[in-house]
Write a protein that holds these residues in place. Structure first.
Motif, PDB file in Angstrom:
ATOM      1  N   CYS A   1     -35.226  44.263  30.728  1.00 30.57           N
ATOM      2  CA  CYS A   1     -34.132  44.067  29.774  1.00 30.57           C
ATOM      3  C   CYS A   1     -32.773  44.231  30.451  1.00 30.57           C
ATOM      4  O   CYS A   1     -31.799  43.566  30.077  1.00 30.57           O
ATOM      5  CB  CYS A   1     -34.262  45.028  28.598  1.00 30.57           C
ATOM      6  SG  CYS A   1     -33.826  46.745  28.952  1.00 30.57           S
TER       7      CYS A   1
ATOM      8  N   ARG B   1     -30.953  38.349  23.283  1.00 30.72           N
ATOM      9  CA  ARG B   1     -32.199  38.372  22.506  1.00 30.72           C
ATOM     10  C   ARG B   1     -33.386  38.712  23.396  1.00 30.72           C
ATOM     11  O   ARG B   1     -34.244  39.536  23.035  1.00 30.72           O
ATOM     12  CB  ARG B   1     -32.430  37.007  21.848  1.00 30.72           C
ATOM     13  CG  ARG B   1     -33.663  36.979  20.935  1.00 30.72           C
ATOM     14  CD  ARG B   1     -34.010  35.568  20.527  1.00 30.72           C
ATOM     15  NE  ARG B   1     -34.549  34.801  21.649  1.00 30.72           N
ATOM     16  CZ  ARG B   1     -35.797  34.925  22.112  1.00 30.72           C
ATOM     17  NH1 ARG B   1     -36.634  35.805  21.581  1.00 30.72           N
ATOM     18  NH2 ARG B   1     -36.195  34.176  23.127  1.00 30.72           N
ATOM     19  N   LEU B   2     -33.441  38.106  24.584  1.00 34.77           N
ATOM     20  CA  LEU B   2     -34.520  38.393  25.523  1.00 34.77           C
ATOM     21  C   LEU B   2     -34.478  39.839  25.993  1.00 34.77           C
ATOM     22  O   LEU B   2     -35.520  40.474  26.200  1.00 34.77           O
ATOM     23  CB  LEU B   2     -34.433  37.435  26.718  1.00 34.77           C
ATOM     24  CG  LEU B   2     -34.780  35.970  26.430  1.00 34.77           C
ATOM     25  CD1 LEU B   2     -34.421  35.093  27.632  1.00 34.77           C
ATOM     26  CD2 LEU B   2     -36.266  35.821  26.094  1.00 34.77           C
TER      27      LEU B   2
ATOM     28  N   GLU C   1     -35.946  41.945  23.248  1.00 32.50           N
ATOM     29  CA  GLU C   1     -37.405  41.737  23.223  1.00 32.50           C
ATOM     30  C   GLU C   1     -38.082  42.517  24.342  1.00 32.50           C
ATOM     31  O   GLU C   1     -39.128  43.143  24.145  1.00 32.50           O
ATOM     32  CB  GLU C   1     -37.693  40.239  23.350  1.00 32.50           C
ATOM     33  CG  GLU C   1     -39.142  39.848  23.258  1.00 32.50           C
ATOM     34  CD  GLU C   1     -39.312  38.348  23.412  1.00 32.50           C
ATOM     35  OE1 GLU C   1     -39.636  37.880  24.543  1.00 32.50           O
ATOM     36  OE2 GLU C   1     -39.113  37.622  22.420  1.00 32.50           O
TER      37      GLU C   1
ATOM     38  N   THR D   1     -38.522  46.369  23.795  1.00 36.93           N
ATOM     39  CA  THR D   1     -39.393  46.814  22.705  1.00 36.93           C
ATOM     40  C   THR D   1     -40.358  47.906  23.185  1.00 36.93           C
ATOM     41  O   THR D   1     -41.030  47.745  24.200  1.00 36.93           O
ATOM     42  CB  THR D   1     -40.209  45.627  22.144  1.00 36.93           C
ATOM     43  OG1 THR D   1     -39.307  44.621  21.685  1.00 36.93           O
ATOM     44  CG2 THR D   1     -41.102  46.082  20.993  1.00 36.93           C
TER      45      THR D   1
END
Length: 401
Positions: free
Chosen positions: A285, A309-310, A313, A316
């Motif tokens: 990230c 956004r990536l 994700e 997470t």
């Protein structure tokens, strides 16, 4: 008459082939000639013939320690480390005073992270044959460092500098030691010597050549010599493209070098590939956040949003990483990030960098500058990739009104 200089190994093989045509050879003569030919196959890098020749030698004289040692070399070159270790063990079972087999097994044990065994093998090799000392120094230093004895490894590197020892593996090992001590110029000098001093008695070793050049590039990057770093990374990729393509750090390092050299498109390409290779690593990230910042600086809002956004994700399941991404997106408080990094100077430095990045995006230049300076407060942080990026951000803030 059958001993030839390494650079004449191919001619030697032709003469050995001719010698084997003689009908007057005894069994022992034939074995010795084929043993010499196997050594020449190794010198020329002909691994297929080396494998078949060592098999014949072992089938012919199963108790030959030399033949089993050559089998170990053959298996290792074919990437079969377990079989190589077994072969070296068999060589030493047949001759417990075979110095070269101890040296070879020490190399392999170090690669397998069996550091105590590697140190024992190196010591025994030199004890049996003092002339092997230059050939085991690099392995010994790597094993000392791997075993946590950094002080001794550093002391030995300093002693070797005074001795002017010229061995590629030794220079690589010492370069790694100095790199770990955050001395990039000293590390670069060792890696440069490694690049310029391949072993003339051995076939071209692409693994060592790649390691020397890649590490020299990393040291150049830490020393802020970005063009040199990029050139070395490109050279390493050309030497072993397969190894390069499977190595996330290769793309990450070159991506950072491109970024610092103000080549944003090349940086995004390499950093994106590094993030793909990191797969389930939550730290990917952070790479996406670097990409996010590049896109924002280049005015590519859509691409920046996708990178963010990536990043979310990829974070997470990891609270600290999720909070860092959340702060960059304006959703997490600064104090939350700092509490996550409490009592860890490296994490704290990293956290200040991303708080600074978010402040810069919001247009709060003073807060951004303060955070980047706090990131650079520790010497370890200054030499890290995050530190290099923080230094770049400070430069950009000074350059723009």
């Amino acid at each position: 008459s059958l001993t030839f200089p390494p650079n004449e190994a191919k001619s030697a093989i032709m003469l050995l082939d001719r010698a084997l045509e003689s009908r007057d050879l005894t069994h022992d003569d034939r074995f010795r000639i084929r043993l010499m030919r196997a050594m020449r196959y190794y010198q020329t890098g002909d691994l297929d013939r080396l494998s078949s020749e060592t098999q014949w030698l072992i089938d012919t004289v199963p108790d030959s320690a030399v033949a089993w040692n050559l089998r170990g070399i053959s298996e290792l070159k074919a990437g079969r480390e377990g079989d190589a270790l077994l072969a070296y063990n068999k060589a030493l079972a047949r001759n417990s005073e075979y110095a070269a087999a101890y040296r070879n097994r020490g190399n392999l044990n170090c690669d397998l992270k069996h550091y105590v065994q590697a140190l024992d093998d190196c010591e025994r090799a030199v004890e049996l044959d003092p002339s092997l000392r230059p050939y085991v120094l690099g392995v010994r230093i790597n094993a000392l460092q791997g075993n946590g004895d950094v002080a001794t490894a550093q002391t030995e590197c300093e002693a070797l500098e005074r001795e002017s020892v010229v061995r590629q593996q030794t220079h690589i090992a010492c370069g790694i030691v100095w790199g770990e001590q955050n001395l990039p110029e000293r590390a670069w000098n060792e890696f440069d010597l490694a690049v310029k001093n391949p072993d003339p008695q051995l076939p071209r070793n692409y693994e060592s050549e790649y390691s020397a050049i890649w590490n020299r590039g990393s040291a150049a990057l830490e020393g802020k010599r970005y063009s040199e770093a990029i050139a070395d990374f490109n050279a390493a990729e050309a030497i072993q493209p397969g190894r390069w393509r499977g190595h996330q750090n290769s793309y990450a390092h070159r991506g950072v070098a491109y970024l610092l050299a103000k080549k944003p498109d090349d940086a995004v390409a390499d950093l994106s590939r590094a993030a793909e290779l990191m797969k389930d690593d939550p730290r990917r990230c952070l790479v996406y956040l670097w990409i996010w910042d590049v896109h924002l600086a280049s005015g590519r809002a859509t691409e920046a949003a996708e990178a963010l956004r990536l990043a979310a994700e990829a974070a997470t399941g990891n609270k600290r990483m999720a909070n860092i991404v959340g702060h960059c997106a304006g959703e997490a408080e600064r104090d939350t990030l700092l509490s996550d990094a409490a009592n860890d100077p490296n994490k704290e430095a990293e956290t200040y960098f991303y708080i600074g990045l978010a402040a810069k995006v919001r247009g709060d230049r003073n807060a951004a500058r303060d955070c980047f300076e706090l990131c650079l407060k520790g010497s370890a942080a200054r030499e890290s990739e995050t530190g290099l990026l923080a230094d770049m951000q400070l430069s950009l803030l000074r350059e723009s009104p």
